[in-house]
Scaffold this motif. Structure first.
Motif, PDB file in Angstrom:
ATOM      1  N   SER A   1     -22.281  72.605 -66.281  1.00 38.15           N
ATOM      2  CA  SER A   1     -22.178  71.228 -65.785  1.00 38.15           C
ATOM      3  C   SER A   1     -20.867  70.579 -66.243  1.00 38.15           C
ATOM      4  CB  SER A   1     -23.382  70.425 -66.306  1.00 38.15           C
ATOM      5  OG  SER A   1     -23.039  69.086 -66.501  1.00 38.15           O
ATOM      6  N   SER A   2     -20.054  70.191 -65.264  1.00 44.24           N
ATOM      7  CA  SER A   2     -18.763  69.583 -65.628  1.00 44.24           C
ATOM      8  C   SER A   2     -18.980  68.198 -66.245  1.00 44.24           C
ATOM      9  CB  SER A   2     -17.833  69.505 -64.406  1.00 44.24           C
ATOM     10  OG  SER A   2     -18.402  68.720 -63.390  1.00 44.24           O
ATOM     11  N   CYS A   3     -20.074  67.527 -65.842  1.00 43.85           N
ATOM     12  CA  CYS A   3     -20.343  66.195 -66.422  1.00 43.85           C
ATOM     13  C   CYS A   3     -20.707  66.343 -67.905  1.00 43.85           C
ATOM     14  CB  CYS A   3     -21.492  65.502 -65.681  1.00 43.85           C
ATOM     15  SG  CYS A   3     -21.303  65.483 -63.912  1.00 43.85           S
TER      16      CYS A   3
ATOM     17  N   ARG B   1     -17.547  67.022 -69.999  1.00 41.53           N
ATOM     18  CA  ARG B   1     -16.750  65.828 -70.372  1.00 41.53           C
ATOM     19  C   ARG B   1     -17.188  65.330 -71.752  1.00 41.53           C
ATOM     20  NH1 ARG B   1     -18.742  62.911 -64.874  1.00 41.53           N
ATOM     21  NH2 ARG B   1     -17.719  64.323 -63.425  1.00 41.53           N
TER      22      ARG B   1
ATOM     23  N   HIS C   1     -34.447  70.006 -65.130  1.00 35.22           N
ATOM     24  CA  HIS C   1     -34.084  68.575 -65.052  1.00 35.22           C
ATOM     25  C   HIS C   1     -35.087  67.776 -64.212  1.00 35.22           C
ATOM     26  CE1 HIS C   1     -32.425  70.736 -61.701  1.00 35.22           C
ATOM     27  NE2 HIS C   1     -32.017  69.642 -61.078  1.00 35.22           N
TER      28      HIS C   1
ATOM     29  N   GLY D   1     -32.649  62.393 -63.276  1.00 38.35           N
ATOM     30  CA  GLY D   1     -32.764  63.829 -63.512  1.00 38.35           C
ATOM     31  C   GLY D   1     -31.443  64.582 -63.562  1.00 38.35           C
ATOM     32  N   TYR D   2     -30.419  63.967 -64.119  1.00 35.79           N
ATOM     33  CA  TYR D   2     -29.130  64.651 -64.255  1.00 35.79           C
ATOM     34  C   TYR D   2     -28.767  64.795 -65.735  1.00 35.79           C
ATOM     35  CZ  TYR D   2     -28.060  63.642 -59.277  1.00 35.79           C
ATOM     36  OH  TYR D   2     -28.058  63.558 -57.912  1.00 35.79           O
ATOM     37  N   VAL D   3     -28.018  65.859 -66.017  1.00 36.37           N
ATOM     38  CA  VAL D   3     -27.350  65.954 -67.315  1.00 36.37           C
ATOM     39  C   VAL D   3     -25.935  65.410 -67.138  1.00 36.37           C
ATOM     40  CG1 VAL D   3     -28.670  67.880 -68.268  1.00 36.37           C
ATOM     41  CG2 VAL D   3     -26.679  68.381 -66.839  1.00 36.37           C
TER      42      VAL D   3
ATOM     43  N   ASP E   1     -25.597  59.428 -68.082  1.00 36.43           N
ATOM     44  CA  ASP E   1     -24.400  59.226 -67.263  1.00 36.43           C
ATOM     45  C   ASP E   1     -23.166  59.325 -68.172  1.00 36.43           C
ATOM     46  OD1 ASP E   1     -23.732  57.974 -64.224  1.00 36.43           O
ATOM     47  OD2 ASP E   1     -22.148  58.017 -65.721  1.00 36.43           O
ATOM     48  N   SER E   2     -22.297  60.276 -67.832  1.00 37.62           N
ATOM     49  CA  SER E   2     -21.176  60.579 -68.722  1.00 37.62           C
ATOM     50  C   SER E   2     -20.267  59.369 -68.964  1.00 37.62           C
ATOM     51  CB  SER E   2     -20.358  61.753 -68.169  1.00 37.62           C
ATOM     52  OG  SER E   2     -19.837  61.430 -66.909  1.00 37.62           O
ATOM     53  N   PHE E   3     -20.120  58.507 -67.951  1.00 32.13           N
ATOM     54  CA  PHE E   3     -19.235  57.343 -68.143  1.00 32.13           C
ATOM     55  C   PHE E   3     -19.832  56.397 -69.190  1.00 32.13           C
ATOM     56  CE2 PHE E   3     -16.469  53.859 -67.290  1.00 32.13           C
ATOM     57  CZ  PHE E   3     -15.365  54.376 -66.661  1.00 32.13           C
TER      58      PHE E   3
ATOM     59  N   CYS F   1     -15.426  61.195 -61.425  1.00 33.80           N
ATOM     60  CA  CYS F   1     -16.898  61.109 -61.424  1.00 33.80           C
ATOM     61  C   CYS F   1     -17.495  60.396 -60.228  1.00 33.80           C
ATOM     62  CB  CYS F   1     -17.497  60.642 -62.737  1.00 33.80           C
ATOM     63  SG  CYS F   1     -16.893  59.256 -63.518  1.00 33.80           S
TER      64      CYS F   1
ATOM     65  N   GLN G   1     -16.745  64.882 -58.147  1.00 36.47           N
ATOM     66  CA  GLN G   1     -17.907  65.657 -58.630  1.00 36.47           C
ATOM     67  C   GLN G   1     -19.195  65.441 -57.824  1.00 36.47           C
ATOM     68  OE1 GLN G   1     -20.675  64.282 -60.472  1.00 36.47           O
ATOM     69  NE2 GLN G   1     -21.666  66.306 -60.590  1.00 36.47           N
TER      70      GLN G   1
ATOM     71  N   ASN H   1     -21.737  68.494 -56.455  1.00 36.51           N
ATOM     72  CA  ASN H   1     -22.932  68.640 -57.302  1.00 36.51           C
ATOM     73  C   ASN H   1     -23.875  69.690 -56.693  1.00 36.51           C
ATOM     74  OD1 ASN H   1     -24.792  68.122 -59.309  1.00 36.51           O
ATOM     75  ND2 ASN H   1     -25.313  66.062 -58.616  1.00 36.51           N
ATOM     76  N   ARG H   2     -24.487  70.480 -57.555  1.00 32.83           N
ATOM     77  CA  ARG H   2     -25.433  71.511 -57.080  1.00 32.83           C
ATOM     78  C   ARG H   2     -26.467  70.936 -56.127  1.00 32.83           C
ATOM     79  NH1 ARG H   2     -26.805  76.328 -58.932  1.00 32.83           N
ATOM     80  NH2 ARG H   2     -29.005  75.981 -58.572  1.00 32.83           N
TER      81      ARG H   2
HETATM   82  N1  LIG Z   1     -22.752  60.311 -62.724  1.00 29.63           N
HETATM   83  C1  LIG Z   1     -23.420  61.294 -63.506  1.00 29.63           C
HETATM   84  C2  LIG Z   1     -23.593  62.549 -62.687  1.00 29.63           C
HETATM   85  C3  LIG Z   1     -24.405  63.584 -63.416  1.00 29.63           C
HETATM   86  C4  LIG Z   1     -24.544  64.861 -62.603  1.00 29.63           C
HETATM   87  O1  LIG Z   1     -24.302  64.907 -61.390  1.00 29.63           O
HETATM   88  N2  LIG Z   1     -24.924  65.932 -63.308  1.00 29.63           N
HETATM   89  C5  LIG Z   1     -25.113  67.195 -62.636  1.00 29.63           C
HETATM   90  C6  LIG Z   1     -24.473  68.318 -63.420  1.00 29.63           C
HETATM   91  S1  LIG Z   1     -22.725  68.091 -63.548  1.00 29.63           S
HETATM   92  C7  LIG Z   1     -26.598  67.462 -62.534  1.00 29.63           C
HETATM   93  O2  LIG Z   1     -27.339  67.235 -63.461  1.00 29.63           O
HETATM   94  N3  LIG Z   1     -27.038  67.977 -61.389  1.00 29.63           N
HETATM   95  C8  LIG Z   1     -28.416  68.243 -61.155  1.00 29.63           C
HETATM   96  C9  LIG Z   1     -28.604  68.982 -59.907  1.00 29.63           C
HETATM   97  O3  LIG Z   1     -27.627  69.521 -59.407  1.00 29.63           O
HETATM   98  O4  LIG Z   1     -29.724  69.042 -59.425  1.00 29.63           O
HETATM   99  C10 LIG Z   1     -22.632  61.566 -64.794  1.00 29.63           C
HETATM  100  O5  LIG Z   1     -21.417  61.342 -64.779  1.00 29.63           O
HETATM  101  O6  LIG Z   1     -23.213  61.956 -65.796  1.00 29.63           O
END
Ligand SMILES: N[C@@H](CCC(=O)N[C@@H](CS)C(=O)NCC(=O)O)C(=O)O
Length: 229
Positions: A16-18, A21, A45, A57-59, A71-73, A107, A111, A115-116
């Motif tokens: 995960s690129s987020c 960061r 997730h 549900g994001y990392v 949220d990385s920001f 972001c 990205q 995203n996946r």
């Molecule tokens: N705006 C969020 C975006 C987070 C995000 O998109 N994370 C991705 C991994 S980089 C994720 O968890 N994706 C879940 C998925 O693909 O189902 C952040 O900057 O943290």
């Protein structure tokens, strides 16, 4: 090492690129943290427990005692204010704005489009969760789709940084923008086959990141949940 009373916990997935960061930011600030892997490919997730931490549900998710920040920001801003000993936002107003602009291009305008969840279907137990380019448009379209949006963003960054970049994004000090940009360049090259010859400034920045231990330690292949072979 910054003054730190409690060990932070970072919910992260290796690729995960987020998450990357924030791994870079934690390393730059000299903060120790516990790495908690969340396997996006297995749908971890989507579990109710994880969604209690981050309803979308994001990392990444950062846990600092009772504080849960996702949220990385937002995580970056929290760490910057709580651990100011090694600042990553310059005090110069213009440089600060540029940092935020670059981080936001990554972001918000790059990205999310790679995203996946946008690109590929996910099989969890017996259910297939789809609402993605792979299913709606076609399996051969997902990489060109992502590549188009990454290259559009990289093209904009090249123009933006032409008069500003030094050794790093806004000069000769590593800052927030570098922590957001490095994982995006890495993903562009390794996952989406972006031809970096078109982006000489980003190529030069990427070379500068490749010799910084704080960046290298954070890269996907060096994470405890990365596949070994
Ligand atoms: N705006 C969020 C975006 C987070 C995000 O998109 N994370 C991705 C991994 S980089 C994720 O968890 N994706 C879940 C998925 O693909 O189902 C952040 O900057 O943290």
């Amino acid at each position: 090492m910054a003054q730190q009373q409690n060990k932070l916990k970072l919910y992260s997935h290796w690729i995960s690129s987020c998450s990357c960061r924030i791994r870079i930011v934690l390393n730059l600030k000299g903060l120790e943290y516990q790495y908690i892997p969340v396997n996006l490919r297995k749908g971890e997730h989507l579990s109710p427990d994880f969604q209690k931490l981050n309803p979308i549900g994001y990392v990444p998710v950062l846990v600092d005692c009772d504080d849960v920040i996702s949220d990385s920001f937002a995580i970056f801003m929290y760490l910057e204010e709580k651990y100011p000993q090694i600042p990553l936002l310059p005090s110069d107003l213009h440089k600060k704005a540029l940092n935020i602009q670059v981080a936001n291009i990554v972001c918000s305008s790059i990205q999310p489009l790679q995203n996946r969840a946008v690109l590929v279907c996910l099989r969890v137990n017996l259910s297939l969760l789809c609402n993605c380019i792979e299913e709606k448009v076609g399996p051969d379209e997902k990489i060109p789709w992502a590549k188009f949006h990454i290259e559009k963003g990289f093209g904009a960054l090249e123009k933006l940084l032409k008069d500003h970049a030094g050794r790093y994004v806004t000069g000769d000090e590593v800052s927030m923008a570098d922590a957001f940009l490095a994982p995006q360049i890495d993903a562009g090259i390794k996952r989406f086959n972006v031809d970096m010859a078109r982006f000489p400034i980003l190529t030069r920045l990427n070379e500068a990141y490749s010799v910084l231990p704080e960046f290298q330690k954070a890269m996907p292949e060096n994470q405890p949940d990365a596949p070994t072979a």
